[in-house]
Structure formats: C-alpha cells, structure tokens
Design a protein around this motif. Structure first.
Motif, short mmCIF file in Angstrom:
data_model
loop_
_atom_site.label_atom_id
_atom_site.label_comp_id
_atom_site.label_asym_id
_atom_site.label_seq_id
_atom_site.Cartn_x
_atom_site.Cartn_y
_atom_site.Cartn_z
N LEU A 1 -3.51 2.25 -10.32
CA LEU A 1 -4.94 1.93 -10.37
C LEU A 1 -5.53 2.23 -11.75
N ARG B 1 -9.76 5.64 -1.49
CA ARG B 1 -9.10 6.90 -1.08
C ARG B 1 -8.79 7.75 -2.32
N HIS B 2 -8.60 7.10 -3.45
CA HIS B 2 -8.26 7.82 -4.69
C HIS B 2 -9.46 8.08 -5.59
N PHE B 3 -10.44 7.18 -5.59
CA PHE B 3 -11.56 7.28 -6.53
C PHE B 3 -12.87 6.90 -5.83
N THR C 1 -7.60 1.54 -0.35
CA THR C 1 -6.72 2.48 -1.05
C THR C 1 -7.39 2.94 -2.34
N PHE C 2 -8.04 2.03 -3.04
CA PHE C 2 -8.78 2.43 -4.24
C PHE C 2 -9.74 3.56 -3.90
N LEU D 1 -12.05 6.41 -12.70
CA LEU D 1 -10.68 6.06 -13.08
C LEU D 1 -10.27 6.62 -14.44
N ALA E 1 -9.34 10.42 -14.42
CA ALA E 1 -8.35 10.85 -13.43
C ALA E 1 -7.56 12.02 -14.00
N ARG F 1 0.82 -1.21 0.00
CA ARG F 1 0.00 0.00 0.00
C ARG F 1 0.85 1.25 0.00
N ALA G 1 0.31 4.83 -6.47
CA ALA G 1 -0.88 3.97 -6.39
C ALA G 1 -1.96 4.47 -7.34
N ARG G 2 -2.17 5.77 -7.41
CA ARG G 2 -3.22 6.31 -8.28
C ARG G 2 -2.97 5.93 -9.73
N ASP G 3 -1.74 6.13 -10.19
CA ASP G 3 -1.41 5.78 -11.58
C ASP G 3 -1.53 4.28 -11.82
#
Length: 189
Positions: free
Chosen positions: A12, A46-48, A43-44, A54, A57, A3, A8-10
């Motif tokens: 995903l 938290r970003h989206f 974690t997913f 997605l 983004a 994690r 992580a965002r990229d």
C-alpha cells in the motif's frame, strides 16, 4: 484480489508513493491505491485511517527505536551522545526500499499542504519520544528538548543524503548529519 498475500501494508505504501508521483496526492484516491496494491479498500482501512497516514507508516516503531537507543546509551552519556545512540538504533529499521522511496516521498510532501502538515506532526512526535527518553535519563527539560530537535533535524538531513546514494546503511549518514549540526551549533556564538 489477493487480500491474503503478505506485505499488504508495504504494498500500500509503495502503491501510494507511485500514484502520488504519477498523478499527485490530491488526485489519488484510496480506491486507486488499494487496486494498485492488489488489496481491497477495506484492507486499506485496516492498515491506515486515511491516505495521509501512508507516508508516515512506521512512525510509532521509529519513535520507539529512537527512545530505545537513547535509553540504552552508556551510563553518563551526554544528551547528544544519547541521541546518536537513538539515531543509530532507528537506522536499523531502514533498508533499501526506504532509501529508494525517499526522493519520491519528499516530492509528494513538497507538493501537498496536507502532507506537509502530517510530516510536521511526525517530526513533533519523533522529538517528543526522544525528549521523554532523555528526561528519563536525567537530562533537564531544555537540554532534552534541544537535543531531541537536533536529533530530528539530523535524521531528516541524514535520510535525505542517504536517499541519494546506493548505500544500504543509513546510520553513517545520520551520525554525520548530527556531527555537522553539533559543529554548526558551536559556531552560533
């Protein structure tokens, strides 16, 4: 699961595009995307907020860059010259990864009604950011709105052309697309 690894965002986004390409948007779950990206499901989220987001983004950053370029265009610039400045500025955020994902994102969007709706909302958001920036420069509502819509169309056409190349620079493609649209609009009479 790692994690704490950066990016992580990229990861995903890439994982989602890969899975959407392999098995379709509707058949892909958030859990599968997270696992492919090497992160947890939390974690997913938290970003989206959901998997539709997605593929858009970076929309806020793109809108801001478009508006910044318009705001910083030389004094006295016409609306389309301002839009060109915005397109050139926004192009700076796009690199080879964006180019390589382009055809797969287009295919995923074409195959999913939910993604088509989200893509349309993205276009509206980009046009609104450009329209507001053009109005702030003193352009009338009608001129600002028309120029912004041409800017969105130029961005989409330029991005599609760029995605089919090996070039690292998007700007020449969006500027060329804007010029094509300018010429085409002159032929509307």
């Amino acid at each position: 699961m790692a994690r704490w690894e950066p990016g992580a965002r990229d990861r995903l986004v890439v994982a989602a595009v890969d899975l959407f390409t392999e098995q379709g948007y509707d058949a892909t779950t958030v859990t599968e995307i997270a696992e492919r990206a090497g992160v947890t499901k939390s974690t997913f989220f938290r970003h989206f907020p959901d998997k539709r987001e997605l593929l858009v983004a970076g929309q806020d950053a793109l809108s801001e860059l478009l508006a910044d370029g318009i705001r910083e265009a030389p004094e006295g610039s016409g609306a389309l010259a301002c839009v060109q400045a915005g397109l050139e500025r926004a192009s700076t955020m796009m690199g080879p990864t964006n180019r390589d994902l382009g055809p797969r994102i287009r295919a995923a969007v074409a195959a999913s009604e939910a993604l088509q709706e989200r893509d349309a909302l993205k276009s509206v958001g980009l046009a609104a950011a450009m329209t507001d920036a053009l109005r702030a420069r003193g352009h009338t509502d009608l001129v600002a709105h028309l120029a912004a819509e041409l800017g969105v169309l130029a961005f989409k056409r330029g991005y599609a052309a760029w995605a089919d190349t090996e070039s690292d620079e998007l700007a020449p493609y969006v500027v060329s697309a804007l010029e094509e649209l300018r010429s085409a609009s002159a032929a509307l009479d």
